[in-house]
Design an enzyme around this catalytic site. Structure first.
Site, PDB file in Angstrom:
ATOM      1  N   LYS A 111       0.816  -1.219   0.000  1.00  0.00           N
ATOM      2  CA  LYS A 111       0.000   0.000   0.000  1.00  0.00           C
ATOM      3  C   LYS A 111       0.846   1.263   0.000  1.00  0.00           C
ATOM      4  O   LYS A 111       0.445   2.272  -0.572  1.00  0.00           O
ATOM      5  CB  LYS A 111      -0.941   0.018   1.216  1.00  0.00           C
ATOM      6  CG  LYS A 111      -2.098  -0.952   1.073  1.00  0.00           C
ATOM      7  CD  LYS A 111      -3.246  -0.551   1.971  1.00  0.00           C
ATOM      8  CE  LYS A 111      -4.426  -1.485   1.767  1.00  0.00           C
ATOM      9  NZ  LYS A 111      -5.518  -1.226   2.699  1.00  0.00           N
ATOM     10  N   LYS A 194      -4.639  -9.508  -6.918  1.00  0.00           N
ATOM     11  CA  LYS A 194      -5.853  -9.683  -6.114  1.00  0.00           C
ATOM     12  C   LYS A 194      -6.976  -8.783  -6.628  1.00  0.00           C
ATOM     13  O   LYS A 194      -6.704  -7.643  -7.020  1.00  0.00           O
ATOM     14  CB  LYS A 194      -5.486  -9.310  -4.666  1.00  0.00           C
ATOM     15  CG  LYS A 194      -6.555  -9.577  -3.646  1.00  0.00           C
ATOM     16  CD  LYS A 194      -6.097  -9.167  -2.251  1.00  0.00           C
ATOM     17  CE  LYS A 194      -6.276  -7.685  -2.015  1.00  0.00           C
ATOM     18  NZ  LYS A 194      -6.167  -7.278  -0.600  1.00  0.00           N
ATOM     19  N   LYS A 197     -10.749  -3.184  -4.460  1.00  0.00           N
ATOM     20  CA  LYS A 197     -11.528  -1.975  -4.744  1.00  0.00           C
ATOM     21  C   LYS A 197     -10.623  -0.835  -5.187  1.00  0.00           C
ATOM     22  O   LYS A 197     -11.090   0.158  -5.737  1.00  0.00           O
ATOM     23  CB  LYS A 197     -12.395  -1.573  -3.544  1.00  0.00           C
ATOM     24  CG  LYS A 197     -11.703  -1.516  -2.218  1.00  0.00           C
ATOM     25  CD  LYS A 197     -12.725  -1.456  -1.068  1.00  0.00           C
ATOM     26  CE  LYS A 197     -12.192  -2.119   0.184  1.00  0.00           C
ATOM     27  NZ  LYS A 197     -13.167  -2.581   1.121  1.00  0.00           N
TER      28      LYS A 197
HETATM   29  P1  TYM Z   1     -10.544  -5.370   3.691  1.00  0.00           P
HETATM   30  O1  TYM Z   1     -11.527  -4.284   3.920  1.00  0.00           O
HETATM   31  O2  TYM Z   1      -9.439  -5.154   2.731  1.00  0.00           O
HETATM   32  O3  TYM Z   1     -11.304  -6.676   3.253  1.00  0.00           O
HETATM   33  C1  TYM Z   1     -12.396  -7.225   4.017  1.00  0.00           C
HETATM   34  C2  TYM Z   1     -12.359  -8.744   3.940  1.00  0.00           C
HETATM   35  O4  TYM Z   1     -12.434  -9.150   2.576  1.00  0.00           O
HETATM   36  C3  TYM Z   1     -11.366 -10.040   2.275  1.00  0.00           C
HETATM   37  N1  TYM Z   1     -10.938  -9.829   0.881  1.00  0.00           N
HETATM   38  C4  TYM Z   1     -10.763 -10.828   0.005  1.00  0.00           C
HETATM   39  N2  TYM Z   1     -10.915 -12.158   0.114  1.00  0.00           N
HETATM   40  C5  TYM Z   1     -10.652 -12.896  -0.997  1.00  0.00           C
HETATM   41  N3  TYM Z   1     -10.272 -12.361  -2.182  1.00  0.00           N
HETATM   42  C6  TYM Z   1     -10.106 -11.027  -2.343  1.00  0.00           C
HETATM   43  N4  TYM Z   1      -9.750 -10.512  -3.503  1.00  0.00           N
HETATM   44  C7  TYM Z   1     -10.361 -10.196  -1.200  1.00  0.00           C
HETATM   45  N5  TYM Z   1     -10.312  -8.843  -1.007  1.00  0.00           N
HETATM   46  C8  TYM Z   1     -10.662  -8.651   0.286  1.00  0.00           C
HETATM   47  C9  TYM Z   1     -10.257  -9.666   3.253  1.00  0.00           C
HETATM   48  O5  TYM Z   1      -9.362 -10.731   3.449  1.00  0.00           O
HETATM   49  C10 TYM Z   1     -11.050  -9.321   4.486  1.00  0.00           C
HETATM   50  O6  TYM Z   1     -11.339 -10.490   5.235  1.00  0.00           O
HETATM   51  N6  TYM Z   1      -7.559  -5.186   7.655  1.00  0.00           N
HETATM   52  C11 TYM Z   1      -8.837  -5.650   7.198  1.00  0.00           C
HETATM   53  C12 TYM Z   1     -10.000  -5.116   8.007  1.00  0.00           C
HETATM   54  C13 TYM Z   1      -9.891  -5.340   9.466  1.00  0.00           C
HETATM   55  C14 TYM Z   1     -10.035  -6.577  10.152  1.00  0.00           C
HETATM   56  C15 TYM Z   1      -9.897  -6.263  11.523  1.00  0.00           C
HETATM   57  C16 TYM Z   1     -10.256  -7.867   9.731  1.00  0.00           C
HETATM   58  C17 TYM Z   1      -9.671  -4.387  10.399  1.00  0.00           C
HETATM   59  N7  TYM Z   1      -9.671  -4.936  11.642  1.00  0.00           N
HETATM   60  C18 TYM Z   1      -9.953  -7.268  12.497  1.00  0.00           C
HETATM   61  C19 TYM Z   1     -10.328  -8.864  10.685  1.00  0.00           C
HETATM   62  C20 TYM Z   1     -10.190  -8.546  12.053  1.00  0.00           C
HETATM   63  C21 TYM Z   1      -9.011  -5.186   5.755  1.00  0.00           C
HETATM   64  O7  TYM Z   1      -8.444  -4.241   5.318  1.00  0.00           O
HETATM   65  O8  TYM Z   1      -9.948  -5.878   5.083  1.00  0.00           O
END
Ligand code: TYM
Length: 336
Positions: A111, A194, A197
């Site tokens: 990032k 991947k 968004k």
């Molecule tokens: P974020 O917002 O990027 O994504 C949310 C969830 O979606 C999953 N994900 C995917 N899974 C499969 N293929 C993809 N292309 C894909 N893109 C996104 C992510 O693995 C995630 O589970 N850091 C985290 C948010 C967060 C969090 C937490 C998660 C903050 N605190 C505590 C678990 C526990 C994030 O940025 O997810």
């Protein structure tokens, strides 16, 4: 007793990757476990967000979870900024985690890009806040996509060091729950990237707000190779890497249909991709369409969505505050 926590960033729309890698599994887990699902707006501002867009995306995130089938009365849908204990525990964890641990985080490297010095300090400390999100509820299991695995390993390291430093068995060692046939959904334009968004090309992803026509158009234009649909799931990562786009579409199909890649290979193996893409479009529209229309309906009633977030966050404060209070006592802060 398992306690489930997971989060999603309101930093734009939500993709099919978010749905298949996370949200769909969150829906399934609520049958058997106590679940907290969080819209992580504090994490979102690690990259600049326009304030009005952030508010709209936080509501859209909550609406997405409701529309996908999370029972917000039985479980909790909450907004991170409405529960101050997350940020308060994160500070304590900033003092437990080591700089060397943060330096190893691949998501920060991705990032921040080449110019790391101009990334925000929040982006660097991001995994420490994530550990706080989870541990402020002493959550035991965290359902995520594969890309979050490293952050969850760090969460265990933080819990372990805290327990060790203070000579207590206070925080649980959290287990990641990474399951289903689409734990890593790839871009429709490039099977080595991947689905995200933040990809500049909207054709790289299916958004949960896309219309049936948009979904059809994107799947039709999705990159494939000249060969037929594989007749077996990839036997190894090497095999997958030879035809990443083909296996990606198979995985998406399997996850949407609640079946396995082996079953998809049996049914569709050997067909031309044009025919398979038609079947995939039909399936995607059938599965996502109802979620999208419920989101659209909820979007027209922001007051109702806000009420869900306030109610979930209030119930979360009641859980988190006593745990934070205990942490404050453990580290030696005076009682206010
Ligand atoms: P974020 O917002 O990027 O994504 C949310 C969830 O979606 C999953 N994900 C995917 N899974 C499969 N293929 C993809 N292309 C894909 N893109 C996104 C992510 O693995 C995630 O589970 N850091 C985290 C948010 C967060 C969090 C937490 C998660 C903050 N605190 C505590 C678990 C526990 C994030 O940025 O997810």
């Amino acid at each position: 007793m398992k306690r489930i926590f997971s989060g999603i960033q309101p930093s734009g729309g939500f993709t099919l990757g978010n749905y298949l890698g996370a949200i769909k599994n969150w829906v399934a887990l609520q049958k058997d476990f106590e679940c907290i699902y969080c819209i992580v707006d504090l994490h979102a501002i690690t990259m600049f967000q326009k304030p009005d867009e952030l508010r709209a995306n936080s509501r859209l995130g909550a609406a997405t979870l409701i529309a996908a089938g999370i029972d917000h009365k039985k479980h909790k849908i909450m907004l991170q900024s409405m529960v101050p204990a997350h940020a308060q525990l994160a500070w304590v964890f900033n003092c437990v985690a080591r700089v060397g641990w943060m330096n190893r985080m691949t998501q920060f490297k991705d990032k921040a890009g080449k110019d790391r010095d101009s990334a925000s300090l929040g982006l660097y400390a991001y995994p420490s806040l994530m550990a706080a999100d989870i541990l402020v509820y002493k959550a035991t299991h965290v359902p995520v996509g594969e890309d979050q695995k490293q952050h969850l390993e760090l969460t265990r390291d933080i819990a372990q060091k805290f327990n060790h430093d203070y000579g207590l068995d206070f925080f649980p060692l959290t287990e990641p729950l990474i399951f289903g046939e689409a734990t890593r959904v790839m871009s429709l334009r490039d099977g080595s990237k991947k689905m995200s968004k933040s990809d500049p090309s909207d054709f790289s992803r299916i958004n949960l707000t896309d219309s049936a026509e948009q979904i059809a158009d994107k799947i039709r234009k999705a990159k494939t190779d000249p060969h037929a649909v594989p007749d077996a799931p990839p036997a190894s990562e090497e095999v997958r890497a030879q035809r990443p786009e083909a296996y990606n579409l198979m995985g998406i199909y399997a996850a949407l249909a609640d079946t396995t890649m082996a079953a998809v290979a049996k049914e569709h193996g050997g067909k031309q991709f044009s025919a398979f893409k038609n079947a995939l479009t039909e399936l995607a529209v059938a599965k996502l369409g109802p979620i999208t229309s419920e989101m659209r309906r909820l979007e027209k009633d922001p007051g109702a969505v806000d009420a869900v977030l306030r109610d979930g966050s209030e119930r979360c404060r009641a859980m988190a505050d006593p745990i934070l209070e205990e942490v404050y006592r453990i580290v030696g802060f005076l009682k206010p």
